[in-house]
Write an enzyme that holds these catalytic residues in place. Structure first.
Site, PDB file in Angstrom:
ATOM      1  N   ARG A 114      32.360 -16.354  13.449  1.00  0.00           N
ATOM      2  CA  ARG A 114      31.868 -15.604  12.285  1.00  0.00           C
ATOM      3  C   ARG A 114      30.466 -15.032  12.492  1.00  0.00           C
ATOM      4  NH1 ARG A 114      34.577 -19.934   9.528  1.00  0.00           N
ATOM      5  NH2 ARG A 114      36.517 -19.157   8.606  1.00  0.00           N
ATOM      6  N   LYS A 136      25.623  -0.405  15.155  1.00  0.00           N
ATOM      7  CA  LYS A 136      27.053  -0.109  15.085  1.00  0.00           C
ATOM      8  C   LYS A 136      27.730  -0.624  16.352  1.00  0.00           C
ATOM      9  CE  LYS A 136      27.663   4.278  14.216  1.00  0.00           C
ATOM     10  NZ  LYS A 136      28.227   5.549  13.679  1.00  0.00           N
ATOM     11  N   GLU A 178      22.814  12.893  24.700  1.00  0.00           N
ATOM     12  CA  GLU A 178      22.351  12.275  23.459  1.00  0.00           C
ATOM     13  C   GLU A 178      20.883  12.592  23.201  1.00  0.00           C
ATOM     14  OE1 GLU A 178      24.338  11.062  21.383  1.00  0.00           O
ATOM     15  OE2 GLU A 178      26.076  10.270  22.455  1.00  0.00           O
ATOM     16  N   LYS A 212      16.419   8.283  16.251  1.00  0.00           N
ATOM     17  CA  LYS A 212      17.540   7.510  15.721  1.00  0.00           C
ATOM     18  C   LYS A 212      17.068   6.427  14.757  1.00  0.00           C
ATOM     19  CE  LYS A 212      21.930   5.409  16.705  1.00  0.00           C
ATOM     20  NZ  LYS A 212      23.011   5.194  17.686  1.00  0.00           N
ATOM     21  N   GLU A 222      25.630   4.333   7.251  1.00  0.00           N
ATOM     22  CA  GLU A 222      26.249   5.648   7.414  1.00  0.00           C
ATOM     23  C   GLU A 222      26.973   6.126   6.152  1.00  0.00           C
ATOM     24  OE1 GLU A 222      29.238   7.874  10.476  1.00  0.00           O
ATOM     25  OE2 GLU A 222      27.893   6.412  11.373  1.00  0.00           O
ATOM     26  N   ARG A 226      23.011   9.388   8.149  1.00  0.00           N
ATOM     27  CA  ARG A 226      23.277   8.833   9.472  1.00  0.00           C
ATOM     28  C   ARG A 226      24.401   9.588  10.173  1.00  0.00           C
ATOM     29  NH1 ARG A 226      23.388   2.505  11.417  1.00  0.00           N
ATOM     30  NH2 ARG A 226      24.065   2.911  13.552  1.00  0.00           N
ATOM     31  N   ASN A 230      26.140  12.207  14.544  1.00  0.00           N
ATOM     32  CA  ASN A 230      27.426  12.534  15.153  1.00  0.00           C
ATOM     33  C   ASN A 230      27.559  14.023  15.459  1.00  0.00           C
ATOM     34  OD1 ASN A 230      28.693   9.928  15.213  1.00  0.00           O
ATOM     35  ND2 ASN A 230      28.913  10.040  12.998  1.00  0.00           N
ATOM     36  N   HIS A 233      30.046  15.120  18.036  1.00  0.00           N
ATOM     37  CA  HIS A 233      30.872  13.974  18.404  1.00  0.00           C
ATOM     38  C   HIS A 233      32.310  14.068  17.919  1.00  0.00           C
ATOM     39  CE1 HIS A 233      27.203  12.312  19.869  1.00  0.00           C
ATOM     40  NE2 HIS A 233      27.731  11.128  20.111  1.00  0.00           N
ATOM     41  N   HIS A 237      34.785  13.134  20.823  1.00  0.00           N
ATOM     42  CA  HIS A 237      35.747  12.035  20.791  1.00  0.00           C
ATOM     43  C   HIS A 237      37.166  12.539  21.031  1.00  0.00           C
ATOM     44  CE1 HIS A 237      32.880   9.311  18.241  1.00  0.00           C
ATOM     45  NE2 HIS A 237      32.518   9.411  19.509  1.00  0.00           N
ATOM     46  N   HIS A 249      31.735  10.192  28.161  1.00  0.00           N
ATOM     47  CA  HIS A 249      31.253  10.489  26.808  1.00  0.00           C
ATOM     48  C   HIS A 249      30.179  11.567  26.785  1.00  0.00           C
ATOM     49  CE1 HIS A 249      30.283   9.815  22.611  1.00  0.00           C
ATOM     50  NE2 HIS A 249      29.013   9.601  22.927  1.00  0.00           N
TER      51      HIS A 249
END
Length: 328
Positions: A114, A136, A178, A212, A222, A226, A230, A233, A237, A249
């Site tokens: 957990r 993330k 990036e 960032k 997000e 935020r 992307n 992206h 993706h 990527h």
């Protein structure tokens, strides 16, 4: 001398440390409790023996190298190894590697018992300026990238530009995708070629990380701004997925930035000059600007599982001007 960038998050505040030689001082910055370093087979060949020497109370486990291994199957294989290593709830998982390792190890840290403490030690430019920052974590499904995940803040992020000495040139270019994305979103200085030289890596990384961090602190989960991170992206993706991840990527992001700028122009959001500038910058960095023989229809179908889609309708991060991203 290391630069410290402090990050305020809803769970707790932490520090991103950036500086040459930090890896050799890793024991000063991580919790003293037992730890497990999760890395991949490639990075392990460089640092797999060194880390246990620097962290006597640690062990190393490896995962295969490549985006195609950022899966629940890999995660399921790591859990038993953590048990075998004796990691309990007081322990720490450290991610040593690029974005795939960071995302996967972070998801494991968020879910094992957990949740246990987590430390990011990125070894690629792309991971340093992007995926190691903001909490993330997650893995891919066959239907799309990062569809299973969580928010897991690290105790600390250790960025040592010295490790980039072993980074292949192609991976440096991928990281630059990036960097320039952050430039178009918020910091035009990042678009200056004189800052792209590897001798300027520490300055480059710090500026890109600052972009960032500012956005993540404003919108940690997000819900709003935020999503600007992307930019390009949604296209990227889809390119990765349709190419079965033969496109790395960063190269996919390069084409994605060009596509996002063209779409911005077509929709009347920005000038032709901005669209041309994005393509010129991407090309100058050494990244591709065209999709090659990939099928546009397959790409658009793949975009349907993008997390920004709502009620079946497309939503893209686009540009009105440098420093003015929008969602359309």
């Amino acid at each position: 001398m290391a630069q410290n960038i402090n990050v305020a998050s809803p769970e707790f505040d932490y520090t991103i440390k950036i500086g040459s030689g930090l890896l050799d001082k890793i024991g000063e910055y991580v919790p003293a409790a037992p730890s497990v370093v999760i890395t991949n087979t490639t990075v392990a060949s460089f640092y797999g023996k060194r880390l246990p020497q620097l962290l006597p109370n640690s062990s190393v486990i490896t995962m295969p190298d490549g985006e195609q291994y950022k899966t629940l199957e890999t995660v399921n294989g790591l859990y038993p190894e953590l048990v075998t290593a004796g990691l309990d709830r007081s322990g720490t998982i450290m991610a040593l590697g690029g974005g795939v390792v960071g995302d996967t190890a972070g998801f494991v840290a968020a879910t094992y018992m957990r949740g246990v403490r987590f430390v990011q030690i990125p070894t690629t430019l792309l991971a340093m300026v992007d995926s190691s920052v903001g909490g993330k974590v997650g893995v891919d499904l066959p239907q799309g990238k990062n569809l299973v995940g969580a928010f897991k803040q690290p105790e600390v992020v250790i960025i040592d530009p010295d490790v980039l000495a072993t980074l292949p040139e192609r991976e440096w270019r991928c990281g630059m995708a990036e960097v320039i994305k952050h430039g178009f979103i918020a910091d035009e200085q990042l678009l200056q070629p004189e800052l792209w030289d590897k001798t300027q890596a520490e300055i480059l990384i710090a500026r890109a990380v600052a972009v960032k961090v500012k956005i993540v602190q404003e919108d940690p989960y997000e819900k709003t701004v935020r999503a600007y991170l992307n930019l390009g992206h949604t296209f990227a993706h889809a390119i990765e997925r349709v190419s079965q991840y033969s496109w790395p990527h960063g190269e996919a992001v390069g084409v994605g930035l060009v596509a996002a700028a063209r779409l911005s122009y077509v929709l009347g959001l920005c000038s032709a000059e901005l669209s041309e500038k994005v393509e010129k910058v991407v090309s100058t960095v050494g990244l591709p600007t065209r999709i090659g023989d990939l099928d546009p229809a397959e790409l658009f179908a793949a975009m349907g599982s993008d997390k920004k889609w709502q009620a079946g309708h497309s939503r893209f991060v686009l540009l009105k001007a440098i420093g003015q991203p929008v969602i359309a």
